[in-house]
Scaffold this motif. Structure first.
Motif, PDB file in Angstrom:
ATOM      1  N   GLU A 132      -8.836  -1.545  -0.941  1.00 14.75           N
ATOM      2  CA  GLU A 132      -7.791  -1.360  -1.820  1.00 14.75           C
ATOM      3  C   GLU A 132      -7.863  -2.382  -2.969  1.00 14.75           C
ATOM      4  O   GLU A 132      -8.367  -3.338  -2.533  1.00 14.75           O
ATOM      5  N   THR A 165      -4.978  -4.103  -4.639  1.00 15.22           N
ATOM      6  CA  THR A 165      -3.987  -4.953  -4.588  1.00 15.22           C
ATOM      7  C   THR A 165      -4.021  -6.320  -4.159  1.00 15.22           C
ATOM      8  O   THR A 165      -3.846  -7.447  -4.752  1.00 15.22           O
ATOM      9  N   ARG A 215     -13.494   2.762   2.536  1.00 14.92           N
ATOM     10  CA  ARG A 215     -12.393   3.046   3.830  1.00 14.92           C
ATOM     11  C   ARG A 215     -13.429   3.821   4.681  1.00 14.92           C
ATOM     12  O   ARG A 215     -13.844   4.880   4.200  1.00 14.92           O
ATOM     13  N   GLU A 272     -13.185   6.501   6.624  1.00 16.61           N
ATOM     14  CA  GLU A 272     -12.279   7.606   6.817  1.00 16.61           C
ATOM     15  C   GLU A 272     -13.130   8.901   7.236  1.00 16.61           C
ATOM     16  O   GLU A 272     -14.377   9.055   6.882  1.00 16.61           O
ATOM     17  N   ASN A 327     -13.305  10.124   0.602  1.00  9.88           N
ATOM     18  CA  ASN A 327     -14.596   9.629   0.630  1.00  9.88           C
ATOM     19  C   ASN A 327     -14.447   8.249   1.149  1.00  9.88           C
ATOM     20  O   ASN A 327     -13.541   7.677   1.429  1.00  9.88           O
ATOM     21  N   GLN A 385     -10.547   3.605  -7.459  1.00 11.26           N
ATOM     22  CA  GLN A 385      -9.251   3.666  -7.680  1.00 11.26           C
ATOM     23  C   GLN A 385      -9.130   3.018  -9.171  1.00 11.26           C
ATOM     24  O   GLN A 385      -9.451   2.057  -9.436  1.00 11.26           O
ATOM     25  N   GLU A 400      -0.809  -3.639 -11.494  1.00  9.19           N
ATOM     26  CA  GLU A 400      -0.157  -4.572 -10.968  1.00  9.19           C
ATOM     27  C   GLU A 400       0.555  -5.435 -11.877  1.00  9.19           C
ATOM     28  O   GLU A 400      -0.063  -5.859 -12.763  1.00  9.19           O
ATOM     29  N   ARG A 422       4.793   4.882   2.758  1.00 11.97           N
ATOM     30  CA  ARG A 422       3.344   4.197   2.319  1.00 11.97           C
ATOM     31  C   ARG A 422       2.634   3.556   3.436  1.00 11.97           C
ATOM     32  O   ARG A 422       3.228   3.158   4.379  1.00 11.97           O
ATOM     33  N   TYR A 466       2.670  -4.256   2.891  1.00 15.92           N
ATOM     34  CA  TYR A 466       3.231  -5.074   2.060  1.00 15.92           C
ATOM     35  C   TYR A 466       4.590  -4.529   1.401  1.00 15.92           C
ATOM     36  O   TYR A 466       5.159  -5.249   0.517  1.00 15.92           O
ATOM     37  N   TYR A 467       4.593  -3.343   1.272  1.00 16.50           N
ATOM     38  CA  TYR A 467       5.795  -2.906   0.502  1.00 16.50           C
ATOM     39  C   TYR A 467       7.236  -2.946   0.848  1.00 16.50           C
ATOM     40  O   TYR A 467       7.640  -3.180   1.928  1.00 16.50           O
ATOM     41  N   LEU A 497      -2.093  12.213  -5.685  1.00 20.96           N
ATOM     42  CA  LEU A 497      -3.220  11.491  -6.620  1.00 20.96           C
ATOM     43  C   LEU A 497      -2.990  10.164  -6.608  1.00 20.96           C
ATOM     44  O   LEU A 497      -3.870   9.445  -7.019  1.00 20.96           O
ATOM     45  N   GLY A 498      -1.904   9.693  -6.374  1.00 18.44           N
ATOM     46  CA  GLY A 498      -1.945   8.270  -6.360  1.00 18.44           C
ATOM     47  C   GLY A 498      -0.614   7.777  -5.545  1.00 18.44           C
ATOM     48  O   GLY A 498       0.587   8.614  -5.247  1.00 18.44           O
ATOM     49  N   GLY A 546       3.453  -2.205  -8.295  1.00 22.89           N
ATOM     50  CA  GLY A 546       1.871  -1.719  -8.761  1.00 22.89           C
ATOM     51  C   GLY A 546       1.630  -0.241  -8.212  1.00 22.89           C
ATOM     52  O   GLY A 546       2.523   0.093  -7.383  1.00 22.89           O
TER      53      GLY A 546
HETATM   54  P1  HAM Z   1      -3.128   3.863  -1.244  1.00 21.77           P
HETATM   55  O1  HAM Z   1      -2.224   4.875  -1.075  1.00 21.77           O
HETATM   56  O2  HAM Z   1      -3.743   3.777  -0.055  1.00 21.77           O
HETATM   57  O3  HAM Z   1      -2.295   2.607  -2.032  1.00 21.77           O
HETATM   58  O4  HAM Z   1      -4.258   4.806  -2.210  1.00 21.77           O
HETATM   59  C1  HAM Z   1      -4.023   5.165  -3.604  1.00 21.77           C
HETATM   60  C2  HAM Z   1      -4.739   6.436  -4.055  1.00 21.77           C
HETATM   61  O5  HAM Z   1      -6.156   6.060  -3.800  1.00 21.77           O
HETATM   62  C3  HAM Z   1      -4.497   7.484  -2.968  1.00 21.77           C
HETATM   63  O6  HAM Z   1      -3.411   8.122  -3.540  1.00 21.77           O
HETATM   64  C4  HAM Z   1      -5.828   8.385  -3.016  1.00 21.77           C
HETATM   65  O7  HAM Z   1      -5.553   9.047  -4.536  1.00 21.77           O
HETATM   66  C5  HAM Z   1      -6.773   7.257  -3.350  1.00 21.77           C
HETATM   67  N1  HAM Z   1      -7.618   7.183  -2.067  1.00 21.77           N
HETATM   68  C6  HAM Z   1      -7.092   6.419  -1.122  1.00 21.77           C
HETATM   69  N2  HAM Z   1      -7.970   6.574  -0.051  1.00 21.77           N
HETATM   70  C7  HAM Z   1      -9.017   7.518  -0.710  1.00 21.77           C
HETATM   71  C8  HAM Z   1     -10.197   8.020   0.172  1.00 21.77           C
HETATM   72  N3  HAM Z   1     -10.578   7.624   1.060  1.00 21.77           N
HETATM   73  N4  HAM Z   1     -10.806   8.858  -0.724  1.00 21.77           N
HETATM   74  C9  HAM Z   1     -10.696   9.230  -2.093  1.00 21.77           C
HETATM   75  N5  HAM Z   1      -9.301   8.631  -2.598  1.00 21.77           N
HETATM   76  C10 HAM Z   1      -8.558   7.867  -1.935  1.00 21.77           C
HETATM   77  C11 HAM Z   1      -3.132   1.844  -2.524  1.00 21.77           C
HETATM   78  O8  HAM Z   1      -4.437   1.528  -2.397  1.00 21.77           O
HETATM   79  C12 HAM Z   1      -2.548   0.713  -3.140  1.00 21.77           C
HETATM   80  N6  HAM Z   1      -3.149  -0.538  -3.313  1.00 21.77           N
HETATM   81  C13 HAM Z   1      -1.862   0.959  -4.119  1.00 21.77           C
HETATM   82  C14 HAM Z   1      -0.915   0.098  -4.819  1.00 21.77           C
HETATM   83  C15 HAM Z   1      -1.340  -0.890  -5.943  1.00 21.77           C
HETATM   84  N7  HAM Z   1       0.363  -0.401  -4.561  1.00 21.77           N
HETATM   85  C16 HAM Z   1       0.940  -1.312  -5.093  1.00 21.77           C
HETATM   86  N8  HAM Z   1      -0.024  -1.601  -6.102  1.00 21.77           N
END
Ligand code: HAM
Length: 417
Positions: free
Chosen positions: A80, A82, A112, A114, A121, A126, A130, A257, A261-262, A278-279, A300
């Motif tokens: 990720e 952040t 990741r 997964e 994927n 992404q 932030e 979440r 860290y949240y 979607l996010g 962020g």
């Molecule tokens: P997250 O919810 O883990 O947050 O990921 C954000 C978005 O990334 C997910 O909603 C999804 O759309 C996409 N995503 C995550 N994993 C996958 C995957 N394996 N394949 C495709 N898309 C994926 C974060 O990553 C935090 N860093 C967000 C954040 C920024 N919070 C604060 N600042």
């Protein structure tokens, strides 16, 4: 044949066009919102993710790509964005001017391990935002609005923002205690993941996908009853701001979440028809300090680009994304071809979208290609006219043909496209 690794994909064709369109829109958006681009490394010291995303998170326990480099250091492909941004803000002391907010965005691949499925994927992209140095919910609202408005302007208007407050440290401590007390008699009835989380991170039980319809989880104590006065005020202010900004939101107390860290306000962008996330994002007011920086509140989110592409594929008017060119230059013999590449360069350097025959195609095939590219004008070079300093141009819509002086062709095209 060597094939791509599981969970990765080759971006091409229509997906690549949609990707380019999204990136273009992101750049425009971030310029209007006055955010700066940041690009951090694709791999970081493994410790960074253990200390930020969290030792007990799914990401760190089972999803990171870890490796030892040739100097025997533990490295991790970023799961990720952040953590890397926070590391960079601290390392580069971007908080030097402490009066102002630091507003950053990024757009890059994450990794990741997964189980791959549609929209999930192992290598994915992404777009994230932030903001550091403001605890005001006004910034939460601005940040939420970026994701919401961007999705809307891309053509995804079936999105709601599911919001929740995890509260400050005290609120979370009180709520976690209440949750553990409530769950204690039932924990053996829940799934194995829930049992593990009960000891490591009880809040995560709330977003269990397996037991989500189980009455035990439906009747958990409400987090909103445990928020401190200040956290409640911050959440109320956010709701008011979102209403004023015309952002479609709903409160969902199950949004906790998956990253450790949240705190305070958190949210996810969810499609209203099929419930796809979607996010997501939220506040992480302690992370900068926990990673060795100053006390710098932050907030962020990140959007998953592949999920947006999937969503757009059902919605977008594909003809808008097709290659529409201004000019197709036709040629047959070597002399004409020589002129063709020179003219193509002149036009392209003048922002005229130009394609030319660079094969041994018949004129008939060239007409067909020009049509498939929706060329506005055809430049039909022929040696006879070229020797007189003239160039044949055909308006592909009206089918009108004319001869233009060679020295005036670029200006003529510029004046007519
Ligand atoms: P997250 O919810 O883990 O947050 O990921 C954000 C978005 O990334 C997910 O909603 C999804 O759309 C996409 N995503 C995550 N994993 C996958 C995957 N394996 N394949 C495709 N898309 C994926 C974060 O990553 C935090 N860093 C967000 C954040 C920024 N919070 C604060 N600042």
């Amino acid at each position: 044949m060597i094939t791509k690794p599981k969970g990765t994909y080759d971006l091409m064709g229509l997906d690549a066009k949609i990707y380019t369109y999204i990136n273009h829109e992101i750049e425009n958006f971030m310029a209007n919102y006055n955010y700066d681009l940041i690009r951090t490394p694709i791999f970081e010291a493994s410790e960074l993710y253990h200390r930020s995303v969290g030792e007990t998170s799914d990401i760190v326990t089972k999803e990171t790509y870890d490796f030892k480099d040739r100097g025997d250091r533990s490295m991790t492909l970023r799961p990720e964005g952040t953590a890397g941004v926070v590391r960079s803000v601290i390392e580069n002391k971007l908080y030097g001017n402490k009066n102002d907010c630091i507003k950053l965005y990024y757009n890059g691949t994450m990794y990741r391990y997964e189980r791959p499925q549609s929209g999930r994927n192992r290598e994915f992209t992404q777009f994230g935002v932030e903001v550091f140095n403001s605890a005001d919910p006004m910034i939460d609202a601005e940040v939420i609005s970026i994701g919401y408005n961007l999705l809307n302007s891309l053509g995804i208007d079936n999105v709601t923002v599911a919001i929740n407050s995890l509260g400050d440290k005290i609120s979370r401590k009180n709520y976690t205690e209440a949750l553990v007390k409530y769950l204690t008699p039932y924990i053996n009835e829940l799934c194995d993941d829930c049992k593990k989380r009960f000891n490591s991170n009880p809040l995560r039980i709330l977003d269990c996908k397996i037991d989500k319809n189980n009455d035990i989880l439906k009747n958990v104590p409400k987090i909103s009853d445990y928020l401190s006065k200040e956290s409640k005020e911050r959440f109320d202010k956010l709701k008011m701001l979102l209403t004023n900004l015309d952002i479609d939101y709903e409160i969902d107390e199950k949004i906790v979440r998956g990253l450790d860290y949240y705190d305070e306000n958190v949210w996810e962008y969810i499609t209203t028809d099929n419930g796809i996330t979607l996010g997501g994002g939220g506040r992480y007011n302690s992370l900068v300090e926990n990673l060795g920086g100053p006390n710098l509140p932050a907030v962020g989110f990140a959007l998953g680009i592949e999920r947006i592409i999937l969503e757009l594929k059902n919605k977008i008017n594909i003809s808008n994304l097709q290659n529409n060119i201004d000019v197709y230059i036709m040629s047959v013999n070597e002399e004409e071809k020589m002129q063709s590449i020179i003219l193509a360069q002149n036009l392209r350097l003048n922002n005229v979208i130009t394609e030319m025959n660079s094969n041994n195609l018949s004129l008939k095939s060239q007409f067909k290609i020009a049509d498939s590219l929706n060329a506005k004008f055809l430049v039909i070079l022929n040696s006879e006219d070229l020797n007189k300093g003239l160039i044949n141009v055909k308006d592909n819509a009206t089918k009108e043909e004319m001869k233009i002086d060679e020295s005036e062709i670029v200006d003529w095209i510029l004046g007519n496209i």
